[in-house]
Every structure is written in C-alpha cells, then in structure tokens.
Design an enzyme around this catalytic site. Structure first.
Site, PDB file in Angstrom:
ATOM      1  N   LYS A   1      21.651  -4.740  -2.677  1.00  0.00           N
ATOM      2  CA  LYS A   1      21.687  -3.512  -1.868  1.00  0.00           C
ATOM      3  C   LYS A   1      20.523  -2.590  -2.217  1.00  0.00           C
ATOM      4  O   LYS A   1      19.866  -2.033  -1.325  1.00  0.00           O
ATOM      5  CB  LYS A   1      23.019  -2.787  -2.092  1.00  0.00           C
TER       6      LYS A   1
ATOM      7  N   LYS B   1     -10.876  -7.291   5.642  1.00  0.00           N
ATOM      8  CA  LYS B   1     -11.753  -6.687   6.647  1.00  0.00           C
ATOM      9  C   LYS B   1     -10.970  -5.742   7.556  1.00  0.00           C
ATOM     10  O   LYS B   1     -11.397  -4.610   7.830  1.00  0.00           O
ATOM     11  CB  LYS B   1     -12.428  -7.798   7.460  1.00  0.00           C
TER      12      LYS B   1
END
Length: 292
Positions: free
Chosen positions: A156, A226
C-alpha cells in the site's frame, strides 16, 4: 457471521454496509453515532463475541488504541494504512491474546468502497486469508495475498508513493505544456494517445525492468536523454521549474556515462537498484499471462 467493525468514516462506512448487505451481523463502533448500524458503546464491545473484526482507522496510533481494548480471541483484519514496523510488532502482541492480526489496507477510494471495486492487499497467515477470502470479497473485488504480516502495508505504501510521485511529475508536465502554448484539454488528449498514455501505469514494467531485459532496446538511452534535454530546454525558456524532470535527466546522463547509450532507456532504473542495494527481478516465465 458475527463481525465487529470499528471505524465508520468515508471508507469504513461503505465497507461495513457491504458486509451488512451480504447478510452478516455487524457490531459497529465509531467515535460518532452512525445511522444504519447496530452501534456499540466501545471498541471492546463491538469486538466481543465476534469471530471476525475489521478496523478502518486514520493511522497507527488509532489502531494501537483499539488493540489495547480487544481481549477476545478472534481474527482481525486491519484495513487501515499503517506502518509495517508497527503492524508487525502489534501482530506479535496480539498473538499473546489469541488474536490473529492481518494487515489488509485497501485502495480504491470512497467510490470504490461504495461500489465494491477495491484492492485489498493482505499480509499475514495465508491459511487465515484463504478462510476469510469470501468475506473480504464482499468488501472489495480484488483481495490479494501479498505475503507475511506487514507485506500488505508495504504494498500500500509503495502504491501510494508511486501515485503521489507521478502526480507531482504530471503537474510539471502539464504546466510545461500549457505554458508553452498548448490548450490543456488538447494536451491531455495528445498525451493519452502516446505510448505511455495508452497503457496503465505499471503495465510496461514486465517488458524490461522486472525481467531485467534492456537489449535489444525499444527506445535507447541516447534518444531518451536527447528528448529530456529538449524538454528541459523548453522548460527553461518558459520559466517552468522541473525538479522531477531534472532528476530524470540526471539518471539518463549517468546511464550514458556508464556506456549504456544504445541500451533500452529503462536500464537507467537499475541505478536506483544500486543505490538501494536490492535487485528487483522476476523470471520471465513468471511474467507470462499476468492477470489484468
């Protein structure tokens, strides 16, 4: 079945109502009176004489306060979001009283609690989980045994950490796109059409990261670096802070330094494995035919 249910807030109330609709006799307790339930005067009274107890409380302190009042031997599923350390300690303390405690935090929000579309992540004795799974299925459609005590809580917390981290990243992305001139709904629709937008958040992990397969690449580190550089250049031009984006570029920069330019961009995720000193690996055969 006679069931105690403690905590009738935004999550607890609809979950308790689901059990009641399924025909179970509920002994309920909350700090405030709640209509539609057989309300008891204390947590101890709500649990007394019950085979099964559920708690849905704000946090560890409230759970431990209830634990101090429970005396009767029973099985206890804590639906709260707790601390793994504290739930494991409490598990040992409850065993002395003859109480079998399992952590079972839920995910799906109040709407999921009302509709029954809830994940329930359970940690504890697997035999107890299997015995009471039909009862859990009256609360949520996806009860899942994660592992020993505390494992459900770890799942959780990991889920919620992912949720809030992604939320912060998306705030950066949308402020960048809108400030750079794209209308918000048009941006939303465009992103939903992309490779990431078309899949659910975790669906791509079995392709590369979980099995540790980065060759041949689907999208290289070089190209990812890039693109992130161009995105951060745009952010600088538009004066949009990108703290999370900067972290992502730093990881890709390090991957290039390692000589990974032509490997799949997900190889950069292994840098975190190194820092954490843990391997997140699953054999490929175990990843085949995963359920939705």
């Amino acid at each position: 079945m006679k069931i105690g249910f403690i905590g009738l807030g935004a999550m607890g109330r609809p979950m308790a109502a689901s059990l009641q609709r399924a025909g179970h006799a509920l002994h309920a307790y909350d700090l405030r009176p709640v209509e539609g339930f057989s309300m008891k005067s204390s947590a101890a009274e709500a649990a007394q004489g019950c085979e099964l107890l559920f708690t849905s409380l704000p946090g560890p302190d409230e759970v431990e306060a209830v634990a101090a009042q429970i005396k009767s031997p029973l099985v206890w599923f804590d639906l709260s979001t707790n601390s793994p350390t504290r739930i494991r300690k409490l598990h040992q303390e409850m065993k002395v009283k003859g109480i079998e405690l399992l952590d079972a935090p839920v995910s799906g929000g109040p709407k999921g609690a009302q509709s029954g579309k809830l994940a329930i992540w359970v940690g504890g004795a697997i035999g107890v989980f299997e015995k009471f799974k039909p009862v859990l299925e009256k609360i949520g459609d996806q009860p899942y045994y994660v592992g020993p005590i505390g494992a459900g809580t770890v799942a959780k917390l990991a889920h919620n950490a992912a949720s809030f981290t992604i939320q912060a990243a998306l705030a950066e992305i949308f402020t960048l796109g809108v400030k750079a001139g794209v209308e918000p709904l048009a941006l939303f629709r465009a992103l939903r059409q992309g490779a990431t937008g078309r899949k659910r958040t975790f669906d791509r992990l079995p392709e590369h990261f979980l099995p540790g397969v980065y060759d041949p690449p689907a999208f290289t580190v070089r190209l990812a670096q890039k693109d992130m550089k161009l995105a951060l250049e745009l952010a600088g031009h538009e004066n949009v802070p990108m703290k999370i984006g900067r972290i992502a570029l730093d990881e890709l920069d390090e991957a290039v330094k390692r000589g990974w330019s032509e490997r799949d961009c997900r190889v950069a995720m292994t840098l975190q494995e190194e820092r954490a000193a843990v391997s997140v690996r699953v054999p490929r055969e175990r990843l085949e035919n995963l359920p939705d």
